[in-house]
Design a protein around this motif. Structure first.
Motif, PDB file in Angstrom:
ATOM      1  N   SER A  59       8.600 -10.002  54.676  1.00  0.00           N
ATOM      2  CA  SER A  59       9.246  -8.915  53.946  1.00  0.00           C
ATOM      3  C   SER A  59      10.753  -9.125  53.986  1.00  0.00           C
ATOM      4  O   SER A  59      11.325  -9.438  55.030  1.00  0.00           O
ATOM      5  CB  SER A  59       8.862  -7.543  54.500  1.00  0.00           C
ATOM      6  N   ALA A  60      11.375  -8.955  52.834  1.00  0.00           N
ATOM      7  CA  ALA A  60      12.817  -9.136  52.682  1.00  0.00           C
ATOM      8  C   ALA A  60      13.574  -8.055  53.457  1.00  0.00           C
ATOM      9  O   ALA A  60      13.006  -7.013  53.794  1.00  0.00           O
ATOM     10  CB  ALA A  60      13.182  -9.089  51.202  1.00  0.00           C
ATOM     11  N   PRO A  61      14.853  -8.288  53.719  1.00  0.00           N
ATOM     12  CA  PRO A  61      15.647  -7.287  54.444  1.00  0.00           C
ATOM     13  C   PRO A  61      15.622  -5.921  53.760  1.00  0.00           C
ATOM     14  O   PRO A  61      15.797  -5.826  52.548  1.00  0.00           O
ATOM     15  CB  PRO A  61      17.055  -7.884  54.427  1.00  0.00           C
ATOM     16  N   GLN A  62      15.372  -4.908  54.569  1.00  0.00           N
ATOM     17  CA  GLN A  62      15.349  -3.517  54.104  1.00  0.00           C
ATOM     18  C   GLN A  62      16.096  -2.653  55.107  1.00  0.00           C
ATOM     19  O   GLN A  62      16.025  -2.900  56.314  1.00  0.00           O
ATOM     20  CB  GLN A  62      13.916  -3.006  53.992  1.00  0.00           C
ATOM     21  N   THR A  63      16.778  -1.649  54.601  1.00  0.00           N
ATOM     22  CA  THR A  63      17.464  -0.709  55.476  1.00  0.00           C
ATOM     23  C   THR A  63      16.478   0.354  55.939  1.00  0.00           C
ATOM     24  O   THR A  63      15.834   1.017  55.132  1.00  0.00           O
ATOM     25  CB  THR A  63      18.654  -0.056  54.760  1.00  0.00           C
ATOM     26  N   LYS A  64      16.347   0.492  57.239  1.00  0.00           N
ATOM     27  CA  LYS A  64      15.439   1.473  57.836  1.00  0.00           C
ATOM     28  C   LYS A  64      16.121   2.846  57.867  1.00  0.00           C
ATOM     29  O   LYS A  64      17.348   2.939  57.783  1.00  0.00           O
ATOM     30  CB  LYS A  64      15.055   1.040  59.262  1.00  0.00           C
ATOM     31  N   PRO A  65      15.353   3.919  58.025  1.00  0.00           N
ATOM     32  CA  PRO A  65      15.932   5.266  58.033  1.00  0.00           C
ATOM     33  C   PRO A  65      17.027   5.457  59.088  1.00  0.00           C
ATOM     34  O   PRO A  65      17.923   6.271  58.922  1.00  0.00           O
ATOM     35  CB  PRO A  65      14.732   6.174  58.323  1.00  0.00           C
ATOM     36  N   TRP A  66      16.985   4.705  60.168  1.00  0.00           N
ATOM     37  CA  TRP A  66      17.980   4.823  61.233  1.00  0.00           C
ATOM     38  C   TRP A  66      19.193   3.920  60.990  1.00  0.00           C
ATOM     39  O   TRP A  66      20.086   3.845  61.815  1.00  0.00           O
ATOM     40  CB  TRP A  66      17.360   4.541  62.597  1.00  0.00           C
ATOM     41  N   GLY A  67      19.215   3.234  59.813  1.00  0.00           N
ATOM     42  CA  GLY A  67      20.385   2.459  59.412  1.00  0.00           C
ATOM     43  C   GLY A  67      20.317   0.971  59.714  1.00  0.00           C
ATOM     44  O   GLY A  67      21.152   0.209  59.246  1.00  0.00           O
ATOM     45  N   GLN A  68      19.360   0.535  60.479  1.00  0.00           N
ATOM     46  CA  GLN A  68      19.227  -0.879  60.825  1.00  0.00           C
ATOM     47  C   GLN A  68      18.615  -1.641  59.646  1.00  0.00           C
ATOM     48  O   GLN A  68      17.725  -1.136  58.968  1.00  0.00           O
ATOM     49  CB  GLN A  68      18.332  -1.016  62.053  1.00  0.00           C
ATOM     50  N   ILE A  69      19.094  -2.856  59.407  1.00  0.00           N
ATOM     51  CA  ILE A  69      18.527  -3.731  58.380  1.00  0.00           C
ATOM     52  C   ILE A  69      17.531  -4.650  59.064  1.00  0.00           C
ATOM     53  O   ILE A  69      17.865  -5.324  60.047  1.00  0.00           O
ATOM     54  CB  ILE A  69      19.615  -4.542  57.663  1.00  0.00           C
ATOM     55  N   VAL A  70      16.285  -4.699  58.533  1.00  0.00           N
ATOM     56  CA  VAL A  70      15.204  -5.448  59.172  1.00  0.00           C
ATOM     57  C   VAL A  70      14.447  -6.266  58.131  1.00  0.00           C
ATOM     58  O   VAL A  70      14.147  -5.778  57.050  1.00  0.00           O
ATOM     59  CB  VAL A  70      14.228  -4.481  59.889  1.00  0.00           C
ATOM     60  N   ALA A  71      14.160  -7.520  58.474  1.00  0.00           N
ATOM     61  CA  ALA A  71      13.330  -8.409  57.651  1.00  0.00           C
ATOM     62  C   ALA A  71      12.322  -9.085  58.565  1.00  0.00           C
ATOM     63  O   ALA A  71      12.535  -9.170  59.783  1.00  0.00           O
ATOM     64  CB  ALA A  71      14.194  -9.461  56.965  1.00  0.00           C
ATOM     65  N   TYR A  72      11.229  -9.569  57.963  1.00  0.00           N
ATOM     66  CA  TYR A  72      10.207 -10.263  58.749  1.00  0.00           C
ATOM     67  C   TYR A  72       9.882 -11.613  58.134  1.00  0.00           C
ATOM     68  O   TYR A  72       9.807 -11.754  56.911  1.00  0.00           O
ATOM     69  CB  TYR A  72       8.921  -9.425  58.845  1.00  0.00           C
ATOM     70  N   LEU A  73       9.664 -12.584  59.016  1.00  0.00           N
ATOM     71  CA  LEU A  73       9.311 -13.959  58.650  1.00  0.00           C
ATOM     72  C   LEU A  73       8.214 -14.431  59.591  1.00  0.00           C
ATOM     73  O   LEU A  73       7.952 -13.804  60.618  1.00  0.00           O
ATOM     74  CB  LEU A  73      10.519 -14.887  58.848  1.00  0.00           C
ATOM     75  N   ARG A  74       7.645 -15.581  59.248  1.00  0.00           N
ATOM     76  CA  ARG A  74       6.779 -16.287  60.187  1.00  0.00           C
ATOM     77  C   ARG A  74       7.329 -17.697  60.351  1.00  0.00           C
ATOM     78  O   ARG A  74       7.768 -18.321  59.386  1.00  0.00           O
ATOM     79  CB  ARG A  74       5.342 -16.326  59.689  1.00  0.00           C
ATOM     80  N   ASP A  75       7.312 -18.196  61.585  1.00  0.00           N
ATOM     81  CA  ASP A  75       7.767 -19.561  61.817  1.00  0.00           C
ATOM     82  C   ASP A  75       6.648 -20.542  61.470  1.00  0.00           C
ATOM     83  O   ASP A  75       5.571 -20.145  61.027  1.00  0.00           O
ATOM     84  CB  ASP A  75       8.293 -19.744  63.239  1.00  0.00           C
ATOM     85  N   HIS A  76       6.896 -21.817  61.677  1.00  0.00           N
ATOM     86  CA  HIS A  76       5.911 -22.852  61.322  1.00  0.00           C
ATOM     87  C   HIS A  76       4.650 -22.793  62.188  1.00  0.00           C
ATOM     88  O   HIS A  76       3.641 -23.389  61.851  1.00  0.00           O
ATOM     89  CB  HIS A  76       6.562 -24.233  61.382  1.00  0.00           C
ATOM     90  N   ASN A  77       4.704 -22.041  63.298  1.00  0.00           N
ATOM     91  CA  ASN A  77       3.531 -21.827  64.154  1.00  0.00           C
ATOM     92  C   ASN A  77       2.755 -20.584  63.756  1.00  0.00           C
ATOM     93  O   ASN A  77       1.706 -20.311  64.327  1.00  0.00           O
ATOM     94  CB  ASN A  77       3.965 -21.662  65.620  1.00  0.00           C
ATOM     95  N   GLY A  78       3.303 -19.809  62.841  1.00  0.00           N
ATOM     96  CA  GLY A  78       2.692 -18.550  62.454  1.00  0.00           C
ATOM     97  C   GLY A  78       3.190 -17.352  63.248  1.00  0.00           C
ATOM     98  O   GLY A  78       2.705 -16.242  63.059  1.00  0.00           O
ATOM     99  N   CYS A  79       4.156 -17.568  64.136  1.00  0.00           N
ATOM    100  CA  CYS A  79       4.704 -16.477  64.939  1.00  0.00           C
ATOM    101  C   CYS A  79       5.549 -15.556  64.070  1.00  0.00           C
ATOM    102  O   CYS A  79       6.319 -16.013  63.225  1.00  0.00           O
ATOM    103  CB  CYS A  79       5.562 -17.022  66.076  1.00  0.00           C
ATOM    104  N   LEU A  80       5.431 -14.261  64.305  1.00  0.00           N
ATOM    105  CA  LEU A  80       6.163 -13.256  63.559  1.00  0.00           C
ATOM    106  C   LEU A  80       7.576 -13.108  64.127  1.00  0.00           C
ATOM    107  O   LEU A  80       7.749 -12.979  65.344  1.00  0.00           O
ATOM    108  CB  LEU A  80       5.416 -11.926  63.647  1.00  0.00           C
ATOM    109  N   ILE A  81       8.556 -13.140  63.227  1.00  0.00           N
ATOM    110  CA  ILE A  81       9.955 -13.045  63.624  1.00  0.00           C
ATOM    111  C   ILE A  81      10.613 -11.920  62.848  1.00  0.00           C
ATOM    112  O   ILE A  81      10.495 -11.835  61.632  1.00  0.00           O
ATOM    113  CB  ILE A  81      10.699 -14.364  63.326  1.00  0.00           C
ATOM    114  N   GLU A  82      11.304 -11.058  63.570  1.00  0.00           N
ATOM    115  CA  GLU A  82      12.118 -10.013  62.962  1.00  0.00           C
ATOM    116  C   GLU A  82      13.565 -10.487  62.955  1.00  0.00           C
ATOM    117  O   GLU A  82      14.083 -10.919  63.979  1.00  0.00           O
ATOM    118  CB  GLU A  82      12.006  -8.718  63.768  1.00  0.00           C
TER     119      GLU A  82
END
Length: 131
Positions: free
Chosen positions: A99-122
């Motif tokens: 998921s692309a960067p999004q601004t959360k209700p508390w003001g933090q910008i958060v995006a999600y990726l997976r690395d080449h192992n499939g691990c989830l990265i914020e």
């Protein structure tokens, strides 16, 4: 008691260290000569990787992290002042966008990726604006 480090089991420690350097600019702090264990330079708390073989050697039964399977129930959170650029750099280095960067209700910008192992990265901005 204090939190010292996390160890994530992966298929190849050297490949994982190289990926994190290319995708996130995190340099290798240590790689054992066996190439079964390595650490990234991540500040006060260490992010480490061990080869799947090490789990077996330690008598552990773990579900391997693989890109073609659902991610395990954890995420690695990497904090930056520029989540959008970090997200784009990681994707161009081979990370899979969740998921692309999004601004959360508390003001933090958060995006999600997976690395080449499939691990989830914020990829996120600091909470409350402080690094």
């Amino acid at each position: 008691m204090r939190f010292g480090y996390s160890i994530i089991y992966v298929a190849s420690v050297p490949e994982t260290l190289a990926f994190y350097d290319k995708a996130f600019g995190l340099q290798t702090g240590f790689l054992h000569e066996s190439e079964l264990y390595g650490e990234l330079k991540t500040g006060a708390t260490t992010l480490a990787f061990a080869a799947d073989e090490m789990a077996q050697r330690n008598g552990l039964s773990v579900r391997p992290n693989r890109a073609d399977e659902r991610p395990a129930g954890y995420e690695i959170a990497l904090v930056t002042d520029d989540p959008q650029s970090a997200f784009e750099t990681a994707v161009s280095a081979g990370a899979v966008a969740v998921s692309a960067p999004q601004t959360k209700p508390w003001g933090q910008i958060v995006a999600y990726l997976r690395d080449h192992n499939g691990c989830l990265i914020e990829i996120c901005s600091p909470v409350g604006g402080a690094p």
